[in-house]
Design a protein around this motif. Structure first.
Motif, PDB file in Angstrom:
ATOM      1  N   SER A   1       0.654  -1.119  -0.077  1.00  0.00           N
ATOM      2  CA  SER A   1      -0.175  -0.111  -0.040  1.00  0.00           C
ATOM      3  C   SER A   1       0.834   1.239   0.177  1.00  0.00           C
TER       4      SER A   1
ATOM      5  N   HIS B   1       0.990   5.646   0.093  1.00  0.00           N
ATOM      6  CA  HIS B   1       0.357   6.589   0.521  1.00  0.00           C
ATOM      7  C   HIS B   1       1.276   7.734  -0.271  1.00  0.00           C
TER       8      HIS B   1
ATOM      9  N   PHE C   1      -4.351   9.490  -3.791  1.00  0.00           N
ATOM     10  CA  PHE C   1      -4.965   8.546  -3.254  1.00  0.00           C
ATOM     11  C   PHE C   1      -4.487   8.778  -1.746  1.00  0.00           C
TER      12      PHE C   1
ATOM     13  N   ASP D   1      -5.506   7.812   0.845  1.00  0.00           N
ATOM     14  CA  ASP D   1      -5.932   6.558   1.834  1.00  0.00           C
ATOM     15  C   ASP D   1      -4.967   5.600   1.518  1.00  0.00           C
TER      16      ASP D   1
ATOM     17  N   ILE E   1      -2.920   3.078  -1.853  1.00  0.00           N
ATOM     18  CA  ILE E   1      -3.568   2.135  -2.697  1.00  0.00           C
ATOM     19  C   ILE E   1      -2.515   1.052  -2.977  1.00  0.00           C
TER      20      ILE E   1
ATOM     21  N   LEU F   1      -3.382  -0.203  -8.391  1.00  0.00           N
ATOM     22  CA  LEU F   1      -2.837   0.551  -9.181  1.00  0.00           C
ATOM     23  C   LEU F   1      -2.752   0.320 -10.591  1.00  0.00           C
TER      24      LEU F   1
END
Length: 304
Positions: A47, A49, A54, A56, A58, A63
């Motif tokens: 993930s 940030h 994005f 929150d 991704i 992606l």
């Protein structure tokens, strides 16, 4: 394809740089095909940030899925496979992949591969956050955590100092036998409050909740997150075999329009000597695609 079967652009690599290039060119109404070996470094991201838009976070796989969908939505062709070789005949490139593809231009976006020890559970450790590959991307997520940087003397020192941006709890794990730290480097670590510890890669055990290290001398140390600092391999062979210039690390040399030294051959993404970031790859893609479209339009006008 045109009547002679030649497309406007072949993109080698289906990572962020390649897929965004494809979207731009398809929206310019260009005939474009992406050949994707499925080995994008972005797939490793559990993930992020740090990707614009994005807040929150991704995952890398999500992606890439969205970028593929966007490129295909505007008409780009996507082919799974590996381009083994490119030939140049006049103003046309011919690529050998699952298909024989002829193109008026080529974008190489094959990226890099991180050098890592032969640890058995690397992928699981990356997914859990015990092992992180890029402090620029996710150093923020390690704020005030107990962090170690593992690598040769020079690289471990450099990345450990960078991690002091985020946490005061940093240790440089130096690969035994990789050389001694220069006095200036030792002083820089001391001033930053970073301990230098020698160990072997075999002495590191990755788990779901950090890494355990048996240091030289027998001490057992535990860290919340481990960052490797062992360098990477640039996958630029397909371009250099055509004569494209590269630096000593095999990063491709490009101009401000992402043009390599081979006419019609472009490069984008991590294989260029800049910071390896999604935002940088997106920028390379926009620049390369726009220049390709404008150059082809000029050629079309001459031929008309």
């Amino acid at each position: 394809m045109s009547g002679d079967g030649v497309i406007d652009c072949l993109i080698i690599g289906g990572g962020p740089a390649g897929l965004v290039t494809a979207s731009y060119l398809a929206r310019f109404r260009r005939r474009v095909t992406v050949v994707d070996a499925g080995e994008s470094r972005a797939k490793w991201i559990p993930s992020t940030h740090n990707c614009p838009g994005f807040p929150d976070g991704i995952s890398g796989s999500e992606l890439l899925s969205r970028l593929r969908q966007q490129a295909e939505q505007y008409g780009a062709g996507l082919v799974d496979g590996v381009v083994k070789r490119i030939r140049v005949t006049g103003a046309t490139f011919t690529a050998e992949s699952p298909l024989s593809i002829q193109a008026r231009s080529v974008v190489v976006a094959t990226g890099i591969v991180d050098k890592l020890p032969d640890w058995r559970n690397i992928k699981e450790a990356v997914q859990s956050g015990s092992l992180r590959l890029c402090p620029i991307c996710d150093g923020y997520e390690a704020i005030d955590r107990n962090v170690a940087v593992f690598g040769n003397a020079q690289e471990a020192c450099k990345k450990a100092l960078f991690m002091r941006t985020f946490t005061p709890h940093v240790t440089a794990l130096i690969v035994s036998g990789s050389g001694q730290l220069a006095p200036a480097a030792m002083e820089a670590l001391r001033e930053a409050g970073i301990a230098a510890v020698f160990c072997t890669s075999a002495a590191i055990q990755l788990g779901e909740r950090g890494a355990t290290v048996r240091a030289a001398g027998g001490r057992n140390l535990h860290f919340d997150t481990l960052y490797p600092a062992m360098g990477f391999e640039v996958r630029s062979n397909i371009a250099t075999e055509l004569g494209a210039a590269s630096d000593e690390m095999r990063n491709l040399i490009v101009d401000v329009r992402q043009r390599t030294t081979v006419p019609g051959l472009y490069a984008a993404g991590d294989m260029i000597n800049e910071i390896n970031q999604l935002a940088v790859a997106f920028g390379h893609a926009a620049i390369a695609a726009t220049d390709i479209h404008n150059r082809l339009a000029e050629e079309d006008r001459v031929l008309a």
